[in-house]
Design a protein around this motif. Structure first.
Motif, PDB file in Angstrom:
ATOM      1  N   VAL A 101      63.096 -42.057 -38.473  1.00 45.14           N
ATOM      2  CA  VAL A 101      62.825 -43.210 -37.626  1.00 45.14           C
ATOM      3  C   VAL A 101      61.521 -43.827 -38.106  1.00 45.14           C
ATOM      4  O   VAL A 101      60.502 -43.140 -38.214  1.00 45.14           O
ATOM      5  N   THR A 102      61.568 -45.103 -38.402  1.00 48.86           N
ATOM      6  CA  THR A 102      60.370 -45.804 -38.840  1.00 48.86           C
ATOM      7  C   THR A 102      59.462 -46.012 -37.650  1.00 48.86           C
ATOM      8  O   THR A 102      59.890 -46.541 -36.623  1.00 48.86           O
ATOM      9  N   PRO A 103      58.201 -45.587 -37.770  1.00 48.69           N
ATOM     10  CA  PRO A 103      57.289 -45.809 -36.642  1.00 48.69           C
ATOM     11  C   PRO A 103      57.072 -47.292 -36.406  1.00 48.69           C
ATOM     12  O   PRO A 103      57.275 -48.114 -37.301  1.00 48.69           O
ATOM     13  N   GLU A 104      56.665 -47.625 -35.200  1.00 46.58           N
ATOM     14  CA  GLU A 104      56.383 -49.019 -34.871  1.00 46.58           C
ATOM     15  C   GLU A 104      55.337 -49.559 -35.834  1.00 46.58           C
ATOM     16  O   GLU A 104      54.406 -48.858 -36.201  1.00 46.58           O
ATOM     17  N   ASP A 105      55.483 -50.803 -36.230  1.00 45.19           N
ATOM     18  CA  ASP A 105      54.538 -51.453 -37.139  1.00 45.19           C
ATOM     19  C   ASP A 105      53.392 -52.019 -36.305  1.00 45.19           C
ATOM     20  O   ASP A 105      53.363 -53.201 -35.987  1.00 45.19           O
ATOM     21  N   LEU A 106      52.464 -51.143 -35.950  1.00 39.28           N
ATOM     22  CA  LEU A 106      51.363 -51.558 -35.084  1.00 39.28           C
ATOM     23  C   LEU A 106      50.441 -52.544 -35.786  1.00 39.28           C
ATOM     24  O   LEU A 106      49.771 -53.344 -35.133  1.00 39.28           O
ATOM     25  N   ASP A 107      50.389 -52.483 -37.129  1.00 40.62           N
ATOM     26  CA  ASP A 107      49.561 -53.449 -37.848  1.00 40.62           C
ATOM     27  C   ASP A 107      50.060 -54.864 -37.597  1.00 40.62           C
ATOM     28  O   ASP A 107      49.282 -55.776 -37.357  1.00 40.62           O
ATOM     29  N   THR A 108      51.372 -55.048 -37.651  1.00 40.30           N
ATOM     30  CA  THR A 108      51.921 -56.378 -37.411  1.00 40.30           C
ATOM     31  C   THR A 108      51.723 -56.769 -35.951  1.00 40.30           C
ATOM     32  O   THR A 108      51.355 -57.905 -35.644  1.00 40.30           O
ATOM     33  N   LEU A 109      51.957 -55.816 -35.048  1.00 41.61           N
ATOM     34  CA  LEU A 109      51.793 -56.127 -33.639  1.00 41.61           C
ATOM     35  C   LEU A 109      50.345 -56.466 -33.306  1.00 41.61           C
ATOM     36  O   LEU A 109      50.076 -57.234 -32.389  1.00 41.61           O
ATOM     37  N   ALA A 110      49.405 -55.920 -34.070  1.00 43.49           N
ATOM     38  CA  ALA A 110      47.995 -56.196 -33.820  1.00 43.49           C
ATOM     39  C   ALA A 110      47.623 -57.608 -34.256  1.00 43.49           C
ATOM     40  O   ALA A 110      46.623 -58.151 -33.805  1.00 43.49           O
ATOM     41  N   GLY A 111      48.418 -58.228 -35.102  1.00 41.32           N
ATOM     42  CA  GLY A 111      48.099 -59.561 -35.602  1.00 41.32           C
ATOM     43  C   GLY A 111      48.504 -60.647 -34.641  1.00 41.32           C
ATOM     44  O   GLY A 111      49.425 -61.415 -34.881  1.00 41.32           O
ATOM     45  N   VAL A 112      47.818 -60.758 -33.548  1.00 41.45           N
ATOM     46  CA  VAL A 112      48.099 -61.781 -32.551  1.00 41.45           C
ATOM     47  C   VAL A 112      46.977 -62.806 -32.593  1.00 41.45           C
ATOM     48  O   VAL A 112      45.811 -62.468 -32.696  1.00 41.45           O
ATOM     49  N   THR A 113      47.347 -64.068 -32.535  1.00 44.92           N
ATOM     50  CA  THR A 113      46.347 -65.133 -32.604  1.00 44.92           C
ATOM     51  C   THR A 113      45.625 -65.273 -31.277  1.00 44.92           C
ATOM     52  O   THR A 113      46.029 -64.708 -30.269  1.00 44.92           O
ATOM     53  N   ALA A 114      44.580 -66.074 -31.292  1.00 49.94           N
ATOM     54  CA  ALA A 114      43.790 -66.298 -30.080  1.00 49.94           C
ATOM     55  C   ALA A 114      44.649 -66.906 -28.971  1.00 49.94           C
ATOM     56  O   ALA A 114      44.402 -66.686 -27.807  1.00 49.94           O
ATOM     57  N   GLY A 115      45.666 -67.669 -29.339  1.00 50.27           N
ATOM     58  CA  GLY A 115      46.540 -68.283 -28.346  1.00 50.27           C
ATOM     59  C   GLY A 115      47.591 -67.329 -27.801  1.00 50.27           C
ATOM     60  O   GLY A 115      48.472 -67.733 -27.055  1.00 50.27           O
ATOM     61  N   GLY A 116      47.534 -66.060 -28.217  1.00 50.20           N
ATOM     62  CA  GLY A 116      48.503 -65.082 -27.743  1.00 50.20           C
ATOM     63  C   GLY A 116      49.785 -65.078 -28.541  1.00 50.20           C
ATOM     64  O   GLY A 116      50.723 -64.372 -28.224  1.00 50.20           O
ATOM     65  N   ARG A 117      49.841 -65.856 -29.601  1.00 48.35           N
ATOM     66  CA  ARG A 117      51.029 -65.950 -30.452  1.00 48.35           C
ATOM     67  C   ARG A 117      50.882 -64.947 -31.602  1.00 48.35           C
ATOM     68  O   ARG A 117      49.824 -64.816 -32.185  1.00 48.35           O
ATOM     69  N   GLN A 118      51.947 -64.251 -31.928  1.00 44.46           N
ATOM     70  CA  GLN A 118      51.912 -63.295 -33.019  1.00 44.46           C
ATOM     71  C   GLN A 118      51.971 -64.032 -34.352  1.00 44.46           C
ATOM     72  O   GLN A 118      52.677 -65.020 -34.501  1.00 44.46           O
ATOM     73  N   VAL A 119      51.202 -63.540 -35.313  1.00 44.23           N
ATOM     74  CA  VAL A 119      51.180 -64.148 -36.645  1.00 44.23           C
ATOM     75  C   VAL A 119      52.464 -63.757 -37.366  1.00 44.23           C
ATOM     76  O   VAL A 119      52.834 -62.588 -37.419  1.00 44.23           O
ATOM     77  N   ASP A 120      53.137 -64.738 -37.923  1.00 39.74           N
ATOM     78  CA  ASP A 120      54.386 -64.518 -38.640  1.00 39.74           C
ATOM     79  C   ASP A 120      54.076 -64.038 -40.056  1.00 39.74           C
ATOM     80  O   ASP A 120      53.403 -64.717 -40.824  1.00 39.74           O
ATOM     81  N   HIS A 121      54.589 -62.861 -40.385  1.00 35.68           N
ATOM     82  CA  HIS A 121      54.350 -62.254 -41.697  1.00 35.68           C
ATOM     83  C   HIS A 121      54.792 -63.187 -42.826  1.00 35.68           C
ATOM     84  O   HIS A 121      54.065 -63.411 -43.790  1.00 35.68           O
ATOM     85  N   ASP A 122      55.985 -63.728 -42.697  1.00 33.17           N
ATOM     86  CA  ASP A 122      56.515 -64.604 -43.751  1.00 33.17           C
ATOM     87  C   ASP A 122      55.668 -65.865 -43.918  1.00 33.17           C
ATOM     88  O   ASP A 122      55.521 -66.374 -45.031  1.00 33.17           O
ATOM     89  N   GLU A 123      55.106 -66.356 -42.824  1.00 32.29           N
ATOM     90  CA  GLU A 123      54.248 -67.543 -42.899  1.00 32.29           C
ATOM     91  C   GLU A 123      52.953 -67.237 -43.655  1.00 32.29           C
ATOM     92  O   GLU A 123      52.479 -68.055 -44.447  1.00 32.29           O
ATOM     93  N   VAL A 124      52.383 -66.069 -43.443  1.00 30.49           N
ATOM     94  CA  VAL A 124      51.168 -65.671 -44.170  1.00 30.49           C
ATOM     95  C   VAL A 124      51.463 -65.627 -45.661  1.00 30.49           C
ATOM     96  O   VAL A 124      50.715 -66.187 -46.484  1.00 30.49           O
ATOM     97  N   VAL A 125      52.565 -64.978 -46.031  1.00 28.84           N
ATOM     98  CA  VAL A 125      52.932 -64.850 -47.450  1.00 28.84           C
ATOM     99  C   VAL A 125      53.242 -66.225 -48.044  1.00 28.84           C
ATOM    100  O   VAL A 125      52.808 -66.544 -49.155  1.00 28.84           O
ATOM    101  N   ARG A 126      53.967 -67.057 -47.314  1.00 23.31           N
ATOM    102  CA  ARG A 126      54.309 -68.401 -47.804  1.00 23.31           C
ATOM    103  C   ARG A 126      53.056 -69.231 -48.044  1.00 23.31           C
ATOM    104  O   ARG A 126      52.914 -69.872 -49.086  1.00 23.31           O
ATOM    105  N   LEU A 127      52.127 -69.215 -47.086  1.00 21.07           N
ATOM    106  CA  LEU A 127      50.890 -69.985 -47.248  1.00 21.07           C
ATOM    107  C   LEU A 127      50.064 -69.493 -48.437  1.00 21.07           C
ATOM    108  O   LEU A 127      49.471 -70.292 -49.157  1.00 21.07           O
TER     109      LEU A 127
END
Length: 185
Positions: free
Chosen positions: A92-118
Protein backbone atom coordinates in the motif's frame (compact mmCIF):
# COMPACT_ATOMS: atom_id res chain seq x y z
CA UNK A 1 -37.59 4.76 1.14
CA UNK A 2 -34.32 3.02 2.06
CA UNK A 3 -32.91 2.57 5.51
CA UNK A 4 -29.66 4.56 5.42
CA UNK A 5 -28.67 3.32 8.90
CA UNK A 6 -28.30 -0.19 7.45
CA UNK A 7 -25.53 1.07 5.16
CA UNK A 8 -23.79 3.14 7.83
CA UNK A 9 -20.58 1.75 9.37
CA UNK A 10 -21.15 0.69 12.96
CA UNK A 11 -17.98 2.47 14.06
CA UNK A 12 -19.66 5.84 13.44
CA UNK A 13 -22.01 5.22 16.35
CA UNK A 14 -19.05 4.26 18.53
CA UNK A 15 -16.54 6.87 17.35
CA UNK A 16 -15.33 7.49 20.92
CA UNK A 17 -14.35 3.83 21.18
CA UNK A 18 -12.51 3.63 17.85
CA UNK A 19 -10.81 6.99 18.31
CA UNK A 20 -9.73 6.23 21.88
CA UNK A 21 -5.91 6.47 22.13
CA UNK A 22 -5.66 2.83 23.24
CA UNK A 23 -7.33 1.53 20.05
CA UNK A 24 -5.87 4.19 17.80
CA UNK A 25 -2.24 4.11 19.00
CA UNK A 26 -1.97 1.05 21.24
CA UNK A 27 -0.94 0.78 24.86
CA UNK A 28 2.16 2.66 25.96
CA UNK A 29 5.17 0.62 27.07
CA UNK A 30 4.94 -0.32 30.72
CA UNK A 31 1.14 -0.11 30.90
CA UNK A 32 -0.35 -1.38 34.16
CA UNK A 33 -2.45 -4.52 34.49
CA UNK A 34 -5.58 -2.39 34.86
CA UNK A 35 -4.74 -0.56 31.63
CA UNK A 36 -4.22 -3.88 29.84
CA UNK A 37 -7.57 -5.21 31.09
CA UNK A 38 -9.32 -2.01 29.99
CA UNK A 39 -7.64 -2.26 26.56
CA UNK A 40 -8.72 -5.91 26.23
CA UNK A 41 -12.32 -4.95 27.04
CA UNK A 42 -12.21 -2.15 24.48
CA UNK A 43 -10.86 -4.53 21.81
CA UNK A 44 -13.62 -7.07 22.58
CA UNK A 45 -16.27 -4.35 22.32
CA UNK A 46 -14.77 -3.13 19.02
CA UNK A 47 -14.69 -6.73 17.72
CA UNK A 48 -18.38 -7.11 18.53
CA UNK A 49 -19.26 -3.78 16.92
CA UNK A 50 -17.31 -4.70 13.77
CA UNK A 51 -18.88 -8.18 13.66
CA UNK A 52 -22.37 -6.70 13.36
CA UNK A 53 -21.35 -4.10 10.77
CA UNK A 54 -22.83 -4.54 7.28
CA UNK A 55 -19.64 -3.10 5.78
CA UNK A 56 -17.09 -5.33 7.55
CA UNK A 57 -15.78 -7.06 4.42
CA UNK A 58 -15.43 -3.89 2.35
CA UNK A 59 -13.87 -2.05 5.30
CA UNK A 60 -11.32 -4.84 5.80
CA UNK A 61 -10.55 -4.96 2.08
CA UNK A 62 -10.02 -1.20 1.88
CA UNK A 63 -7.86 -1.15 5.03
CA UNK A 64 -5.64 -3.93 3.66
CA UNK A 65 -5.51 -3.23 -0.07
CA UNK A 66 -6.24 0.48 -0.60
CA UNK A 67 -5.26 2.55 2.45
CA UNK A 68 -2.69 2.24 5.20
CA UNK A 69 -4.90 3.38 8.07
CA UNK A 70 -3.98 3.50 11.73
CA UNK A 71 -5.82 2.14 14.70
CA UNK A 72 -8.26 -0.72 15.06
CA UNK A 73 -10.17 -1.29 11.81
CA UNK A 74 -12.39 -4.16 10.63
CA UNK A 75 -11.47 -6.40 13.58
CA UNK A 76 -7.73 -5.95 12.91
CA UNK A 77 -4.82 -4.04 14.38
CA UNK A 78 -2.20 -2.26 12.24
CA UNK A 79 0.25 -5.12 12.94
CA UNK A 80 -2.30 -7.71 11.79
CA UNK A 81 -3.04 -5.75 8.61
CA UNK A 82 0.69 -5.56 7.89
CA UNK A 83 0.89 -9.36 8.23
CA UNK A 84 -2.15 -9.83 5.97
CA UNK A 85 -0.50 -7.61 3.35
CA UNK A 86 2.77 -9.53 3.67
CA UNK A 87 1.03 -12.88 3.16
CA UNK A 88 -0.93 -11.58 0.17
CA UNK A 89 2.01 -9.71 -1.34
CA UNK A 90 0.13 -6.39 -1.14
CA UNK A 91 1.95 -3.08 -0.97
CA UNK A 92 0.00 0.00 0.00
CA UNK A 93 1.46 3.32 -1.03
CA UNK A 94 1.54 5.68 1.92
CA UNK A 95 -0.33 8.95 1.63
CA UNK A 96 1.64 11.58 -0.29
CA UNK A 97 1.85 14.05 2.57
CA UNK A 98 4.35 16.17 0.63
CA UNK A 99 1.72 16.89 -2.00
CA UNK A 100 -0.98 17.41 0.59
CA UNK A 101 1.29 19.89 2.37
CA UNK A 102 1.48 22.03 -0.77
CA UNK A 103 -1.55 24.19 -0.14
CA UNK A 104 -1.61 27.81 -1.24
CA UNK A 105 -2.45 30.75 0.97
CA UNK A 106 -5.97 30.73 -0.49
CA UNK A 107 -6.49 27.17 0.76
CA UNK A 108 -6.16 25.73 -2.74
CA UNK A 109 -3.85 22.77 -3.26
CA UNK A 110 -0.97 23.28 -5.68
CA UNK A 111 -1.39 21.14 -8.79
CA UNK A 112 1.68 18.98 -9.38
CA UNK A 113 1.24 18.98 -13.16
CA UNK A 114 0.93 22.78 -13.18
CA UNK A 115 4.24 23.17 -11.32
CA UNK A 116 5.99 20.88 -13.81
CA UNK A 117 4.33 22.57 -16.81
CA UNK A 118 5.33 26.05 -15.65
CA UNK A 119 8.91 24.93 -15.05
CA UNK A 120 9.17 23.43 -18.53
CA UNK A 121 7.60 26.54 -20.09
CA UNK A 122 9.96 28.84 -18.16
CA UNK A 123 13.26 26.99 -17.64
CA UNK A 124 15.24 30.18 -17.05
CA UNK A 125 12.86 31.59 -14.47
CA UNK A 126 13.90 31.31 -10.82
CA UNK A 127 12.07 28.87 -8.59
CA UNK A 128 11.16 31.78 -6.33
CA UNK A 129 9.36 33.44 -9.25
CA UNK A 130 7.54 30.19 -10.03
CA UNK A 131 6.45 29.91 -6.41
CA UNK A 132 5.20 33.48 -6.47
CA UNK A 133 3.23 32.80 -9.67
CA UNK A 134 1.64 29.72 -8.14
CA UNK A 135 0.99 31.44 -4.83
CA UNK A 136 2.87 28.85 -2.82
CA UNK A 137 6.19 28.46 -1.04
CA UNK A 138 9.56 27.82 -2.62
CA UNK A 139 9.79 24.52 -0.76
CA UNK A 140 6.50 23.38 -2.33
CA UNK A 141 7.83 24.07 -5.83
CA UNK A 142 11.07 22.23 -5.04
CA UNK A 143 9.15 19.28 -3.59
CA UNK A 144 7.03 18.94 -6.75
CA UNK A 145 10.07 19.20 -9.03
CA UNK A 146 11.94 16.54 -7.00
CA UNK A 147 8.91 14.29 -7.28
CA UNK A 148 8.81 14.82 -11.07
CA UNK A 149 12.53 13.98 -11.38
CA UNK A 150 12.13 10.85 -9.28
CA UNK A 151 9.15 9.70 -11.35
CA UNK A 152 11.06 10.31 -14.61
CA UNK A 153 14.04 8.25 -13.47
CA UNK A 154 12.03 5.38 -11.98
CA UNK A 155 11.49 2.32 -14.13
CA UNK A 156 7.81 1.46 -14.50
CA UNK A 157 6.91 -1.31 -12.08
CA UNK A 158 4.74 -4.19 -13.19
CA UNK A 159 1.14 -3.88 -12.06
CA UNK A 160 0.77 -5.77 -8.79
CA UNK A 161 -1.80 -8.52 -8.46
CA UNK A 162 -4.73 -7.27 -6.42
CA UNK A 163 -6.30 -9.87 -4.13
CA UNK A 164 -10.03 -10.46 -4.10
CA UNK A 165 -12.11 -9.53 -1.06
CA UNK A 166 -12.56 -13.26 -0.32
CA UNK A 167 -8.78 -13.78 -0.27
CA UNK A 168 -8.34 -10.84 2.10
CA UNK A 169 -11.04 -12.16 4.45
CA UNK A 170 -9.53 -15.69 4.44
CA UNK A 171 -6.02 -14.47 5.26
CA UNK A 172 -7.39 -12.05 7.86
CA UNK A 173 -9.11 -14.96 9.63
CA UNK A 174 -5.81 -16.85 9.72
CA UNK A 175 -3.87 -13.87 11.02
CA UNK A 176 -6.41 -12.79 13.65
CA UNK A 177 -6.84 -16.37 14.91
CA UNK A 178 -3.06 -16.90 14.99
CA UNK A 179 -3.04 -19.68 12.39
CA UNK A 180 0.00 -20.29 10.23
CA UNK A 181 -0.39 -19.89 6.45
CA UNK A 182 -1.37 -23.06 4.64
CA UNK A 183 1.39 -24.62 2.56
CA UNK A 184 0.36 -26.05 -0.81
CA UNK A 185 1.04 -29.79 -1.07
Amino acid sequence: MTDRAADRPSCIEFADLYQHPVLDEGLPAGASGDDRRQAAMMVRKAENVCQSCPLLTSCLYDAVVKHDVSGYVAQTTPRQRAEIRRRLGVTVTPEDLDTLAGVTAGGRQVDHDEVVRLRRANPDESLETLAHRLGCSLSTVKRHLRRARAAASAAPAPAPRVPTPDEVVAVAREVVSGQRPRVAA
